[in-house]
Each structure stands twice: as C-alpha cells, then as structure tokens.
Design an enzyme around this catalytic site. Structure first.
Site, PDB file in Angstrom:
ATOM      1  N   GLY A  60       0.816  -1.210   0.000  1.00 36.47           N
ATOM      2  CA  GLY A  60       0.000   0.000   0.000  1.00 36.47           C
ATOM      3  C   GLY A  60       0.848   1.257   0.000  1.00 36.47           C
ATOM      4  CG  LEU A  96       2.093   4.137   6.053  1.00 35.60           C
ATOM      5  CD1 LEU A  96       3.063   5.310   6.066  1.00 35.60           C
ATOM      6  CD2 LEU A  96       1.120   4.228   7.227  1.00 35.60           C
ATOM      7  CB  ILE A 121      -4.476  -9.553   8.216  1.00 39.90           C
ATOM      8  CG1 ILE A 121      -5.622  -8.796   7.520  1.00 39.90           C
ATOM      9  CG2 ILE A 121      -3.115  -9.032   7.795  1.00 39.90           C
ATOM     10  CD1 ILE A 121      -5.751  -7.340   7.942  1.00 39.90           C
ATOM     11  CB  THR A 164      -8.556   2.034   2.887  1.00 40.68           C
ATOM     12  OG1 THR A 164      -8.106   1.553   1.616  1.00 40.68           O
ATOM     13  CG2 THR A 164      -7.554   1.649   3.965  1.00 40.68           C
ATOM     14  CB  THR A 194      -8.873   6.506   9.795  1.00 39.30           C
ATOM     15  OG1 THR A 194      -9.546   7.497   9.022  1.00 39.30           O
ATOM     16  CG2 THR A 194      -9.924   5.639  10.475  1.00 39.30           C
ATOM     17  CG  ASP A 195      -9.692  11.524   9.051  1.00 38.11           C
ATOM     18  OD1 ASP A 195      -8.907  10.759   8.472  1.00 38.11           O
ATOM     19  OD2 ASP A 195     -10.660  12.064   8.484  1.00 38.11           O
ATOM     20  CE1 TYR A 216     -10.997   2.743   6.560  1.00 34.06           C
ATOM     21  CE2 TYR A 216     -11.504   5.051   6.957  1.00 34.06           C
ATOM     22  CZ  TYR A 216     -10.578   4.037   6.814  1.00 34.06           C
ATOM     23  OH  TYR A 216      -9.237   4.316   6.940  1.00 34.06           O
ATOM     24  CE  LYS A 225      -8.107   1.696  10.177  1.00 34.17           C
ATOM     25  NZ  LYS A 225      -6.952   0.782   9.962  1.00 34.17           N
ATOM     26  CD1 TRP A 235      -8.234  13.942   4.764  1.00 32.13           C
ATOM     27  CD2 TRP A 235      -7.688  15.915   3.843  1.00 32.13           C
ATOM     28  NE1 TRP A 235      -9.326  14.775   4.891  1.00 32.13           N
ATOM     29  CE2 TRP A 235      -9.023  15.989   4.340  1.00 32.13           C
ATOM     30  CE3 TRP A 235      -7.124  17.034   3.241  1.00 32.13           C
ATOM     31  CZ2 TRP A 235      -9.792  17.145   4.219  1.00 32.13           C
ATOM     32  CZ3 TRP A 235      -7.891  18.185   3.126  1.00 32.13           C
ATOM     33  CH2 TRP A 235      -9.212  18.244   3.608  1.00 32.13           C
TER      34      TRP A 235
END
Length: 290
Positions: free
Chosen positions: A10, A12, A37, A62, A101-102, A125, A129, A150
């Site tokens: 991915g 990141l 996973i 995601t 995540t935000d 989502y 998370k 973002w």
C-alpha cells in the site's frame, strides 16, 4: 530491529518498508499474497517464524464507500484482521503499531480532535477501524495507535495524483470546500513511525502533516506546485459543497487532528503540509537522471 509490515504494497506500507531498509533494519514485508490477515493461523505462523520486535499494521479495508455495502468484509479485515495481528504480535513479544484514521470521529467538532477525545464514527469504515483500535488496546500490552488523515504518496492512487491528471485534462474541476483536514505525505508519516517504534512511549497518537486546509485549498496548492515544476495546468478550479457530490458514506466536515501526544512525548512533529506537498510533487516530476 526486526520489523514486520502488513499492507506492505500500500501507499504507506511501501514507503515504510523502504525507510526501514534504508536505516538498516531487518524487514518482513507482507502484502496480501504473503499474509492474509483474516487468517489467524497464518498470522501466528508467520509471526512465530520471523519473531519481530515490532509489527507495523498498515493493512486495512480502506474503501470508504464500498464498506457501506460490504459491512462484513470491512469488519472482517479491520476488526478481525487487527485482532489476529494483535494476538500474534503479543505472542511473539512484539510492539504493535496500528494505523488508524480521522474517521473514528464524527467530524462535527469546531476544534481539532485530540487523542483522547470521545470517538463517534459515522460510517462503516470508521466504525470498523474504531473496532480495530479497541481490539489492539485490549489484546496488546505494548501498542501505538496512530491516527492519520488525507494520505498520499508515490505508490497507488491518491488525491494529489488525481488532481494533477485532471488539471492537465479537464477545463473545469470542482472540489469540495466545506471539508477541512490535514494532508499527509506517506514518507513524513513513515519518518514519524520510525521515531515512535524505537521508544516505549505507548498510547494513541495523531500524526498528519501540520496545518490545515479544505480539499479545495489542497487542490489549489497542488496546481500551484505543479506549475512551479513546469507542468501545464489547464483546468480552472471551482469550489463546491459536499451536498453537490453525494456519496454512500458520510464524509467528516472536520478531519483536523491536534498532535498533543507528539508534543507531550517529545517527538518531532511532521512538517507543514504545504512543504510535504512541494517536496512530493518535485519528486514525482523530477527527471530520471536527477
């Protein structure tokens, strides 16, 4: 250090693996083909064989809108998958980094969100998370939960690449101006994670590039930086509202996160989002010989 990275293909994950290798760490990079996973048996087996000091768990479901339709899959990956990784990491004696995540917040606050503010995710989502966060906290004795927002980088599709393409192809591009947040360059986030895993300062962290902007302001900056490196941007930008582009999943109006844990634990904060963007666009468009 021996570091196992999930989601290694991915945005990141790829940059995290590259940075760890550059710094001389031993890395096991696990993409989907190397590690499922959602299989607890596979997580246990791979973790026991490699015996990592740290597990950086980047793998996630995601697709924000798709999660609204495929609820079970979102929870299977983001909750069940995180449980499997947390249990296997704990058994191996490894520190766990869970990338969150935000979207765990409701996005309605007038202020930036702090690490220990109440969470209230609005979509599947964000809820899945948040479930992953709770499982990481419950099942790991040495965890870092790192919420970001973002995200963009060299690998995969993202908002910056999309805007660069549209800016050169379209006469007009509309971008929402009523959602604000902090763009995050993957290499800057990876640099922070590298700092973090070398400590025992466990807990929840908010990590994004500093500063804030709306998506429209972000697009403006992308066009400006693109022109600085010689790209021809023909599109005119026009602000619009979230209501003009209805999507299956709710979008947070405010994704800005305060970096209290970074400051109070003595870490270097991530640079301003505009500096990260400038560097990224230069890197993206530099000549091969450079």
């Amino acid at each position: 250090m021996k570091v196992l990275v999930t989601g290694a293909n991915g945005q990141l994950g790829k940059d995290m693996v590259l940075l760890l290798l550059q710094k001389g760490h031993e890395v096991q990079a696990c993409g989907r083909t190397e590690l499922d996973i959602t299989s607890q048996e596979q997580c246990m087996r791979i973790m026991a064989a490699f015996h990592p000091d740290v597990v950086i768990h980047c793998a996630a479901f995601t697709a924000v809108d798709a999660a609204e339709d495929d609820i079970d899959k979102a929870y299977q990956v983001n909750a069940g998958g995180t449980r499997n990784i947390a249990v296997a990491a704990e058994k191996a004696g490894a520190k766990l980094v869970y990338i969150s995540t935000d979207y765990v917040f409701d996005g309605q606050s007038m202020l930036p969100y702090r690490e220990y503010d109440n969470t209230d995710p609005q979509g599947v989502y964000g809820k899945s998370k948040r479930a992953g966060e709770l499982l990481a906290q419950t099942l790991s004795s040495r965890y870092f939960i790192v919420r970001t927002s973002w995200v963009y980088g060299m690998h995969g599709n993202n908002f910056v690449k999309t805007m660069l393409r549209l800016g050169q192809e379209k006469p007009l591009v509309q971008v929402v101006h009523d959602q604000k947040g902090s763009p995050t360059y993957t290499m800057d986030l990876a640099g922070f994670l590298l700092q973090l895993i070398q400590t025992e300062k466990y807990g929840i962290y908010h990590a994004s590039n500093s500063g804030e902007c709306t998506w429209f302001e972000f697009a403006q900056a992308i066009f400006e930086e693109a022109q600085q490196v010689g790209l021809t941007i023909t599109a005119q930008l026009e602000p619009c509202t979230t209501a003009q582009f209805p999507r299956p999943a709710p979008r947070p109006a405010n994704s800005v996160m305060d970096h209290v844990s970074i400051r109070t634990n003595g870490f270097h904060d991530l640079r301003h989002w505009r500096a990260g963007l400038k560097y990224f666009i230069h890197l993206l468009n530099k000549p091969v010989s450079e």
